[in-house]
Design a protein around this motif. Structure first.
Motif, mmCIF file in Angstrom:
data_model
loop_
_atom_site.group_PDB
_atom_site.id
_atom_site.type_symbol
_atom_site.label_atom_id
_atom_site.label_comp_id
_atom_site.label_asym_id
_atom_site.label_seq_id
_atom_site.Cartn_x
_atom_site.Cartn_y
_atom_site.Cartn_z
ATOM 1 N N ASP A 89 6.379 0.804 -13.547
ATOM 2 C CA ASP A 89 7.797 0.470 -13.708
ATOM 3 C C ASP A 89 8.601 0.873 -12.473
ATOM 4 N N GLN A 90 8.169 1.917 -11.777
ATOM 5 C CA GLN A 90 8.844 2.302 -10.536
ATOM 6 C C GLN A 90 8.606 1.253 -9.448
ATOM 7 N N ALA A 91 7.362 0.795 -9.330
ATOM 8 C CA ALA A 91 7.043 -0.234 -8.350
ATOM 9 C C ALA A 91 7.810 -1.517 -8.643
ATOM 10 N N ALA A 92 7.870 -1.883 -9.921
ATOM 11 C CA ALA A 92 8.593 -3.097 -10.309
ATOM 12 C C ALA A 92 10.078 -2.977 -9.971
ATOM 13 N N ALA A 93 10.637 -1.783 -10.178
ATOM 14 C CA ALA A 93 12.053 -1.569 -9.880
ATOM 15 C C ALA A 93 12.340 -1.721 -8.390
ATOM 16 N N GLU A 94 11.369 -1.366 -7.546
ATOM 17 C CA GLU A 94 11.534 -1.531 -6.106
ATOM 18 C C GLU A 94 11.405 -3.001 -5.703
ATOM 19 N N LEU A 95 10.447 -3.696 -6.277
ATOM 20 C CA LEU A 95 10.171 -5.069 -5.882
ATOM 21 C C LEU A 95 11.127 -6.072 -6.503
ATOM 22 N N PHE A 96 11.628 -5.762 -7.695
ATOM 23 C CA PHE A 96 12.579 -6.639 -8.383
ATOM 24 C C PHE A 96 13.890 -5.880 -8.586
ATOM 25 N N ALA A 97 14.513 -5.514 -7.471
ATOM 26 C CA ALA A 97 15.646 -4.584 -7.507
ATOM 27 C C ALA A 97 16.880 -5.156 -8.181
ATOM 28 N N GLU A 98 16.929 -6.476 -8.403
ATOM 29 C CA GLU A 98 18.105 -7.053 -9.046
ATOM 30 C C GLU A 98 18.142 -6.807 -10.550
ATOM 31 N N PHE A 99 17.039 -6.276 -11.103
ATOM 32 C CA PHE A 99 16.973 -6.014 -12.541
ATOM 33 C C PHE A 99 16.948 -4.513 -12.807
ATOM 34 N N THR A 104 -1.824 -7.562 -19.010
ATOM 35 C CA THR A 104 -0.735 -6.715 -19.475
ATOM 36 C C THR A 104 -1.038 -5.258 -19.123
ATOM 37 N N ALA A 105 0.010 -4.481 -18.972
ATOM 38 C CA ALA A 105 -0.144 -3.077 -18.593
ATOM 39 C C ALA A 105 0.956 -2.266 -19.257
ATOM 40 N N LYS A 106 0.946 -0.973 -19.001
ATOM 41 C CA LYS A 106 1.971 -0.085 -19.539
ATOM 42 C C LYS A 106 2.892 0.358 -18.406
ATOM 43 N N PRO A 107 4.165 0.613 -18.719
ATOM 44 C CA PRO A 107 5.098 1.040 -17.659
ATOM 45 C C PRO A 107 4.626 2.261 -16.889
ATOM 46 N N LYS A 108 3.910 3.177 -17.553
ATOM 47 C CA LYS A 108 3.491 4.424 -16.900
ATOM 48 C C LYS A 108 2.184 4.299 -16.124
ATOM 49 N N ASP A 109 1.512 3.152 -16.197
ATOM 50 C CA ASP A 109 0.260 2.969 -15.463
ATOM 51 C C ASP A 109 0.492 3.114 -13.963
ATOM 52 N N LYS A 110 -0.467 3.728 -13.265
ATOM 53 C CA LYS A 110 -0.365 3.918 -11.831
ATOM 54 C C LYS A 110 -0.796 2.648 -11.094
ATOM 55 N N VAL A 111 -0.193 2.418 -9.926
ATOM 56 C CA VAL A 111 -0.600 1.286 -9.094
ATOM 57 C C VAL A 111 -1.311 1.822 -7.856
ATOM 58 N N TYR A 112 -2.119 0.993 -7.233
ATOM 59 C CA TYR A 112 -2.957 1.437 -6.126
ATOM 60 C C TYR A 112 -2.715 0.658 -4.829
ATOM 61 N N GLY A 113 -1.801 -0.299 -4.883
ATOM 62 C CA GLY A 113 -1.515 -1.098 -3.697
ATOM 63 C C GLY A 113 -2.365 -2.342 -3.653
ATOM 64 N N GLY A 114 -1.753 -3.460 -3.366
ATOM 65 C CA GLY A 114 -2.477 -4.720 -3.269
ATOM 66 C C GLY A 114 -2.476 -5.538 -4.541
ATOM 67 N N GLU A 115 -2.086 -4.935 -5.672
ATOM 68 C CA GLU A 115 -2.071 -5.695 -6.922
ATOM 69 C C GLU A 115 -0.978 -6.767 -6.889
ATOM 70 N N ARG A 116 -1.162 -7.773 -7.711
ATOM 71 C CA ARG A 116 -0.193 -8.865 -7.802
ATOM 72 C C ARG A 116 0.649 -8.691 -9.064
ATOM 73 N N ASP A 151 0.814 -1.214 0.000
ATOM 74 C CA ASP A 151 0.000 0.000 0.000
ATOM 75 C C ASP A 151 0.849 1.266 0.000
ATOM 76 N N SER A 152 2.088 1.165 0.482
ATOM 77 C CA SER A 152 2.961 2.338 0.531
ATOM 78 C C SER A 152 3.339 2.849 -0.850
ATOM 79 N N MET A 153 3.112 2.038 -1.893
ATOM 80 C CA MET A 153 3.475 2.437 -3.256
ATOM 81 C C MET A 153 2.301 3.047 -4.029
ATOM 82 N N VAL A 154 1.191 3.301 -3.373
ATOM 83 C CA VAL A 154 0.019 3.826 -4.057
ATOM 84 C C VAL A 154 0.366 5.091 -4.843
ATOM 85 N N GLY A 155 -0.063 5.112 -6.095
ATOM 86 C CA GLY A 155 0.081 6.304 -6.919
ATOM 87 C C GLY A 155 1.340 6.374 -7.762
ATOM 88 N N ILE A 156 2.289 5.449 -7.560
ATOM 89 C CA ILE A 156 3.503 5.531 -8.371
ATOM 90 C C ILE A 156 3.348 4.716 -9.647
#
Length: 319
Positions: free
Chosen positions: A21-31, A51-63, A13-18
């Motif tokens: 691709d930013q969320a993915a970079a945080e969660l999969f930091a080795e890439f 499928t989604a776009k890199p610029k799409d916003k996330v709202y927290g809780g998504e898989r 939930d702390s990533m809401v609104g970002i």
């Protein structure tokens, strides 16, 4: 057969609104972020099964589910560069990085890096993202780094870094006389005007550095810094923020300050010190295979010993 990477993470939930691709970079930091963007666009990385776009916003809780083929790092060439290996087994490698060695190839440093050296030392690392590198040290920072030799080890170490359970302590020599240790809890992000620098900024990511005094000199202090987080240039930025910049830090140190009455020998030593006075001296983590806590240490490099001896000698001349 190519290696198939499979990862499954829940967006906090702390990533809401970002951006995704930013969320993915945080969660999969080795890439790298560019590689993650490519996987998002190709559908290898999905958001709630779609499928989604890199610029799409996330709202927290998504898989977030990542299923991708890992290609060999053919664009990176193995190079016979000497490594100071502190420990090595089937799963991890711990090394003592020297000053001047860039960790990862980039524009301006296409080879001659730690990654090239690792590929020469252990060719199988070509099948691991970033040749197993899970964290970095600046070019002119010395000291301990851990490298994963398997995908499972990499996943474990990245998870430990994200959970802030990896213990990292640094030795630093700063300008100014500290009266006591303390904690800097100040977010760090890209400098708003200089893209090569980081800065303490409200829009940055959380960053926490604990520090304590080891030895005081007339105009400088030897300190130990322990990281809770691992932001780019974190210790350098936080110490400068507290007005105790590292000796030799051309990026954050500002104009050189010489102690009043310093000997000519010390003045010359401070003027000519070629790098930030920072060394990753201890590293501890849970071993990915055994599950046991392991710790390693690396002695200060010669240039820091010489610097400390010069600071002591200058003080003794005044007593």
């Amino acid at each position: 057969m190519p290696d198939i990477l499979q990862r499954d993470e829940r967006i906090p939930d702390s990533m809401v609104g970002i951006r995704l691709d930013q969320a993915a970079a945080e969660l999969f930091a080795e890439f790298s972020r560019e590689r993650l963007k490519g996987w998002i666009k190709s559908g290898a990385l999905t958001l709630d099964g779609a499928t989604a776009k890199p610029k799409d916003k996330v709202y927290g809780g998504e898989r977030l589910v990542l299923e991708a083929v890992l290609e060999d790092a053919v664009r990176w060439q193995p190079q016979a560069i000497e490594l100071a290996i502190v420990h090595e087994d089937d799963d991890v490698l711990v090394l003592d990085k020297p000053a001047g060695l860039v960790v990862h190839p980039a524009a301006g440093n296409p080879d001659g890096t730690l990654l090239n050296a690792l590929l020469h030392h252990c060719p199988a690392l070509a099948a691991i993202p970033r040749a197993g590198i899970v964290h970095r040290l600046d070019k002119d920072t010395t000291g301990l780094m851990v490298v994963a030799k398997t995908l499972a080890a990499q996943t474990s170490l990245v998870g430990q870094l994200q959970a802030r359970s990896v213990s990292r302590e640094y030795a630093a020599v700063v300008t100014g006389m500290m009266t006591a240790g303390g904690t800097v809890d100040a977010p760090i992000g890209r400098h708003p005007k200089d893209r090569k620098r980081q800065a303490v900024t409200e829009s940055g990511k959380p960053a926490v550095t604990h520090y304590r005094v080891v030895e005081r000199f007339r105009g400088h202090t030897h300190v130990r810094c322990r990281l809770e987080t691992g932001r780019t240039h974190q210790i350098r930025v936080h110490m400068a923020h507290r007005r105790y910049p590292l000796i030799g830090d051309a990026l954050y140190g500002g104009r050189l300050k010489l102690p009043a009455g310093a000997s000519e020998a010390l003045k010359e030593q401070l003027r000519s010190f070629p790098r930030q006075a920072l060394h990753a001296r201890t590293l501890a983590f849970v071993h990915p295979a055994s599950g046991e806590s392991v710790s390693f240490s690396a002695e200060l490099p010669d240039d820091l010993w010489v610097l400390l001896d010069g600071l002591r000698a200058d003080g003794e001349e005044r007593t």
